[in-house]
Design a protein around this motif. Structure first.
Motif, short mmCIF file in Angstrom:
data_model
loop_
_atom_site.label_atom_id
_atom_site.label_comp_id
_atom_site.label_asym_id
_atom_site.label_seq_id
_atom_site.Cartn_x
_atom_site.Cartn_y
_atom_site.Cartn_z
N PRO A 166 48.87 31.99 40.28
CA PRO A 166 49.67 31.45 41.38
C PRO A 166 48.78 31.04 42.55
O PRO A 166 47.83 31.73 42.90
N ALA A 167 49.06 29.88 43.12
CA ALA A 167 48.28 29.41 44.26
C ALA A 167 48.38 30.41 45.41
O ALA A 167 49.45 30.96 45.70
N GLY A 168 47.25 30.66 46.07
CA GLY A 168 47.21 31.58 47.20
C GLY A 168 47.03 33.03 46.82
O GLY A 168 46.85 33.89 47.71
N ALA A 169 47.09 33.35 45.52
CA ALA A 169 46.87 34.73 45.10
C ALA A 169 45.41 35.12 45.32
O ALA A 169 44.52 34.27 45.34
N ARG A 170 45.17 36.42 45.51
CA ARG A 170 43.81 36.92 45.69
C ARG A 170 43.22 37.22 44.32
O ARG A 170 43.81 37.96 43.53
N LEU A 171 42.05 36.63 44.01
CA LEU A 171 41.45 36.79 42.69
C LEU A 171 40.47 37.97 42.71
O LEU A 171 39.55 38.02 43.53
N TRP A 172 40.71 38.91 41.80
CA TRP A 172 39.86 40.10 41.70
C TRP A 172 39.18 40.11 40.33
O TRP A 172 39.78 39.77 39.32
N PHE A 173 37.92 40.52 40.36
CA PHE A 173 37.10 40.55 39.13
C PHE A 173 36.67 41.99 38.87
O PHE A 173 36.15 42.67 39.76
N TRP A 174 36.91 42.44 37.64
CA TRP A 174 36.59 43.84 37.29
C TRP A 174 35.79 43.86 35.99
O TRP A 174 36.28 43.42 34.94
N ALA A 175 34.57 44.35 36.07
CA ALA A 175 33.69 44.45 34.90
C ALA A 175 32.76 45.64 35.14
O ALA A 175 31.65 45.47 35.65
N PRO A 176 33.18 46.86 34.81
CA PRO A 176 32.44 48.06 35.21
C PRO A 176 31.03 48.15 34.65
O PRO A 176 30.17 48.79 35.26
N ALA A 177 30.76 47.53 33.50
CA ALA A 177 29.43 47.63 32.91
C ALA A 177 28.56 46.42 33.20
O ALA A 177 27.42 46.35 32.77
N PHE A 178 29.10 45.45 33.95
CA PHE A 178 28.41 44.16 34.14
C PHE A 178 27.40 44.24 35.27
O PHE A 178 27.66 44.78 36.34
N LYS A 179 26.23 43.62 35.03
CA LYS A 179 25.20 43.49 36.05
C LYS A 179 24.82 42.03 36.16
O LYS A 179 24.34 41.43 35.20
N GLY A 180 25.06 41.45 37.33
CA GLY A 180 24.78 40.05 37.54
C GLY A 180 25.63 39.51 38.68
O GLY A 180 25.92 40.23 39.65
N THR A 181 26.05 38.25 38.59
CA THR A 181 26.89 37.64 39.62
C THR A 181 28.09 36.96 38.99
O THR A 181 28.05 36.55 37.83
N ALA A 182 29.15 36.86 39.78
CA ALA A 182 30.35 36.11 39.38
C ALA A 182 30.79 35.29 40.58
O ALA A 182 30.76 35.77 41.72
N MET B 97 35.58 47.07 41.28
CA MET B 97 36.33 45.82 41.32
C MET B 97 36.00 45.11 42.64
O MET B 97 35.91 45.72 43.69
N ARG B 98 35.85 43.76 42.57
CA ARG B 98 35.51 43.01 43.78
C ARG B 98 36.28 41.69 43.82
O ARG B 98 36.63 41.12 42.78
N SER B 99 36.55 41.24 45.04
CA SER B 99 37.28 39.99 45.22
C SER B 99 36.34 38.80 45.15
O SER B 99 35.24 38.83 45.72
N LEU B 100 36.80 37.73 44.45
CA LEU B 100 36.02 36.49 44.37
C LEU B 100 36.56 35.41 45.30
O LEU B 100 35.94 34.35 45.44
N GLY B 101 37.73 35.65 45.91
CA GLY B 101 38.30 34.65 46.81
C GLY B 101 39.76 34.41 46.52
O GLY B 101 40.42 35.16 45.80
N THR B 102 40.29 33.31 47.09
CA THR B 102 41.70 32.95 46.96
C THR B 102 41.86 31.83 45.95
O THR B 102 41.07 30.87 45.92
N VAL B 103 42.91 31.94 45.13
CA VAL B 103 43.18 30.91 44.13
C VAL B 103 43.55 29.61 44.85
O VAL B 103 44.39 29.62 45.76
#
Length: 897
Positions: A697-713, A734-740
């Motif tokens: 949905p437009a305006g939703a907050r996008l969250w990225f969750w990857a507990p074993a991941f090392k790098g950037t998104a 878990m970290r926010s990547l921005g707004t949809v």
């Protein structure tokens, strides 16, 4: 040293040549109630006892002074706080001991939210008595109240120095109890023990272990008292204080003291019955002493059983070349035993097997003890014995201080009656040269190692030459030359002090410098911490809601700056707490024992975090400058600490967390707030790049969750966000990547540090704020109307007619009991890792109380031990009275005690 250097009457060096001192080792200075000289009549015996007591006092004072002086000199050479700008906050020193001491000061002064049972600040509510017993129960730690809040680092350094100083004094006193000799040499060897490699490499930055360093010589003294049938009440009290201060290293010290006692019994004259009686008295002192410490020890033991388990460690013995290298100065490593005791002291210890002036059985027993203890550190079954059955994570050779102490006892037994003869010195020199040559290729050898070794050895040789020259002049010269010869022993002691102190100071400084380059560190406390503490204090509204200070340098943030948050690092971090937070998308370090906060609106709502502090560092952290940052405050409307869930029936509840952190948050919240990304697709590109595409949905907050991941998104058009996962040690939050964007199209570029990105089945969640706001309003309306807390209790008023379950935003760790209304408290129930209390629609209050598990059992054992101690004291006093009335019973009173 020659007899001229002695401070108390002795048999002199001539007795050495006539017959080895076979019986001297069997008769300690404390061999009977009146001291070693009690068998001599009247004034002469009392004077001799006074002189020996004075010698012990001088040796202990000298060792304490020298230990403190050299420790400070080492810090000055390294330029570390408080003698320079460089931080000492490496690894656990900055992440555990410093924060815990800051909180301990607040608690002692009445400024903390909790009490001795419960810490409301860390981990959303944690067992503080267990942490107190692990990190803060040493009597030295009470000194923290003598320092202002902004001088906690200085307080911790003074506490550290005080423990090291006391350990040096205790060892010097023990040496003069084992055998008479020159007190200045005992003082130097006592300081060598206090500043051994174990202290400089481990203990100085893990202050709680230093209590074991002090406990070892004290427990050896308890063994000497037991042998002589003396101090039957004081002995158990010393054991109790040692185990209370830090039971972990006290256990190792007790094992080491048992080795010393067995050697002393084997080398002593007398009947087997007398030896057995001494052994039984020592066992009694240890058992009663541990019983007196049981109220704390049992609590810690049970807390470790429910702590987050760390991965099992397979012990691998280090190569002997590495062991030999750690005997040298300026070497640092956490993977090998830190055995440095100073080159002069080591050389003296190596003379014992070849010193014909020492009785053969004494030489054989002590040499065997040192060798067997060294071998026991390299064999897995005995390695586990030293560590109470569990191979430790991190430093594997934590018992090394015992072997250092045994080496210094060997050195003392060889030098106490005078400098060993030339054959013994040459044999020790050859052995020292062989070990030094074998260590030449070790990776731990520093550029300062061999220069410091050579300088110390040169000074030691000069000291030995001064003693030999004094011996020669005393025998062959008269007049002025004979008078001048008397100054040579003092010169020898001065050279010995310079050799030991200089080499140790260089070692201390180099180890501090090496550690900063090899292990994780945190900057010193500074304006960032002070500003955050003031800001948090202004916003604190506990228990209406929590105030989370966010991340500040060092970890265990709320202990340093106040507030109430998730960040918590302890050896006793509950498995329940760690698993609950991991399932909700929080991150952790230290294999799960250091959960860290999560800046997320859903988890803020779940744990009633109404005020969140955020920091923006002014510059990258440096080792030589205090950190600064700009602090902002965000306030949010969140439900109270106690919410009511009408739809939850605990008796029928079979819900469990699943494998998606987004779904787990919704499950605990009680409503759906995330929009499932439509058409989520993963495309692995060249190298370590993966692209994720989906629709949200437009305006939703996008969250990225990857507990074993090392790098950037990175969300298309937004800057990349760093992730630092690395299971099992580190879990990324878990970290926010921005707004949809308005198009609803989501494109995420994932770049792994190496290899293909490790992503879970559902790495993306689209948080719809309107849904979350609706859920928050519902939980607030039906939640508690008032919440009150004391040190370890919580009471909440819920709306009349509430049914279902009251869910309390506190982890359901062992020790909680709860009740609804006036019902009696019972062990608390749990709902998805949190405290839960069933409601029947009639009660309007909910109450919970925390009692550390094991407190009752420990208290009962402590009371029983106290009764035993009283009985021992009464019997001892009765026997003393009997002895005064019937002097003919004196010979039997010693064994009877």
């Amino acid at each position: 040293m020659p007899p001229a250097a002695e401070t108390v009457p002795d048999r002199g060096e001539g007795a050495r040549t006539a017959k080895p001192d076979e019986h001297d080792d069997a008769k300690p200075d404390d061999a009977n109630p009146e001291g070693a000289g009690a068998h001599r009549p009247g004034r002469a015996g009392r004077e001799l006892a006074r002189l020996r007591h004075s010698a012990r006092l001088r040796a202990a004072s000298g060792a304490a002074f020298l230990s403190c002086l050299v420790l400070c000199l080492g810090g000055a050479l390294a330029g570390s706080h408080p003698f320079g700008p460089t931080t000492r906050n490496i690894v656990d020193h900055g992440q555990q001991y410093l924060p815990f001491h800051a909180y301990w000061r607040s608690l002692l002064l009445g400024d903390a939210d909790g009490d001795l049972f419960l810490n409301w600040s860390s981990g959303f509510g944690s067992n503080f008595l267990g942490d107190y017993g692990t990190y803060l129960s040493s009597p030295f730690d009470l000194m923290v109240v003598l320092f202002p809040a902004d001088r906690i680092e200085l307080a911790l350094y003074v506490i550290t120095a005080a423990k090291i100083t006391a350990a040096g004094g205790a060892m010097a006193a023990l040496l003069l109890t084992l055998r008479r000799g020159p007190w200045p040499v005992a003082a130097v060897l006592g300081a060598a023990y206090a500043l051994c490699g174990w202290t400089l490499n481990y203990g100085a930055t893990v202050p709680m272990w230093l209590d074991g360093l002090l406990a070892f010589p004290l427990l050896c003294l308890v063994g000497e008292w037991a042998r002589a049938g003396r101090r039957p009440v004081l002995g158990p009290l010393v054991v109790a204080v040692a185990w209370y201060a830090n039971f972990y290293t006290a256990y190792m010290a007790t094992v080491g003291a048992a080795v010393v006692l067995l050697v002393r019994l084997l080398t002593a004259d007398g009947a087997g019955r007398r030896r057995l009686a001494g052994l039984l008295r020592a066992a009694r002192a240890v058992l009663v002493g541990i019983g007196l410490a049981a109220p704390l020890v049992v609590v810690i033991f049970l807390a470790t059983r429910v702590a987050d388990p760390t991965p099992e460690v397979a012990f691998t013995a280090v190569a002997w070349t590495e062991v030999f290298a750690r005997l040298l100065p300026a070497t640092a490593s956490v993977a090998s035993p830190a055995l440095f005791i100073g080159t002069p002291a080591l050389a003296l210890a190596l003379t014992l097997p070849f010193n014909g002036a020492v009785a053969p059985r004494v030489r054989a027993a002590w040499t065997a003890a040192v060798c067997l203890v060294a071998l026991s550190m390299q064999w897995e079954p005995t390695h586990l014995l030293w560590h109470a059955g569990a191979s430790p994570n991190g430093i594997p050779y934590r018992q090394t201080f015992v072997l250092c102490g045994l080496l210094l006892m060997a050195a003392w037994l060889s030098i106490a009656q005078g400098l060993p003869r030339a054959p013994a010195l040459l044999a020790a020199g050859a052995l020292l040269a062989a070990m030094t040559y074998a260590a030449r290729g070790s990776a731990v050898v520093d550029r300062w190692t061999y220069p410091a070794f050579a300088a110390a050895l040169t000074l030691a040789v000069l000291a030995a030459a001064a003693v030999l020259l004094a011996r020669l002049l005393a025998r062959r010269c008269t007049g002025r030359l004979a008078v001048g010869a008397r100054a040579l022993p003092a010169a020898a002691v001065t050279l010995l002090v310079l050799a030991q102190a200089g080499e140790t100071a260089v070692t201390a400084g180099r180890i501090e410098e090496q550690q900063l380059g090899k292990v994780a560190w945190a900057p010193r406390l500074g304006p960032w911490h002070e500003d955050m503490a003031r800001a948090t204090a202004r916003e604190d509204a506990w228990p209406r809601h929590r105030t989370d200070p966010g991340e500040v340098p060092g970890g265990n943030d709320v202990l340093l700056v106040g507030g109430q948050g998730a960040d918590y690092y302890s050896s006793l971090t509950s498995d329940t707490y760690s698993r609950t937070l991991s399932a909700l998308g929080f991150g952790f370090y230290a294999k799960g024992r250091h959960p860290v906060g999560l800046d997320h609106p859903v988890t803020d709502a779940l744990f009633s975090i109404g005020t969140r502090m955020r920091s923006r560092p002014s510059a990258p952290a440096r080792t030589d400058e205090p950190p600064e940052a700009t602090i902002t405050t965000t306030r949010s409307a969140v439900p109270p600490l106690v919410t009511v869930r009408p739809d939850v029936r605990l008796s029928a509840s079979g819900v469990r967390f699943g494998d998606s952190a987004f779904a787990n948050q919704e499950l605990l919240l009680g409503t759906q707030v995330y929009a499932t990304p439509a058409g989520l697709r993963r495309t692995d590109g060249s190298g370590s790049v993966t692209t994720l595409t989906a629709s949200c949905p437009a305006g939703a907050r996008l969250w990225f969750w990857a507990p074993a991941f090392k790098g950037t998104a990175a969300l298309a058009g937004r800057p990349p966000v760093d992730f630092a996962g690395g299971l099992p040690s580190v879990q990324g939050p878990m970290r926010s990547l921005g707004t949809v964007p308005a198009s609803g199209s989501v494109r995420i570029e994932v770049r792994a540090a190496e290899g293909t990105p490790a992503l879970p089945r559902q790495p993306v969640g689209c948080l719809v704020q309107e849904k979350l706001d609706s859920a928050l309003r519902r939980l607030t309306v039906t939640g508690a109307t008032a919440v009150r807390t004391t040190g370890h209790t919580l009471t909440a008023e819920v709306p009349a007619g509430s049914t279902g379950t009251a869910v309390i935003a506190v982890p359901r760790i062992s020790g909680w009991s709860c009740a609804a209304g006036d019902a009696p408290h019972a062990p608390a129930q749990r709902y998805l890792g949190l405290l839960a209390v069933p409601l029947d629609g009639e009660t309007t209050t909910v109450s919970c109380a925390f009692r550390p598990p094991g407190l009752r059992l420990g208290g009962a054992l402590g009371a029983l031990a106290l009764l035993c101690l009283a009985a021992i004291g009464f019997r001892h006093r009765f026997l003393r009275r009997t002895t005064r009335v019937h002097p003919q019973c004196t010979s039997g009173s010693s064994d009877g005690n």
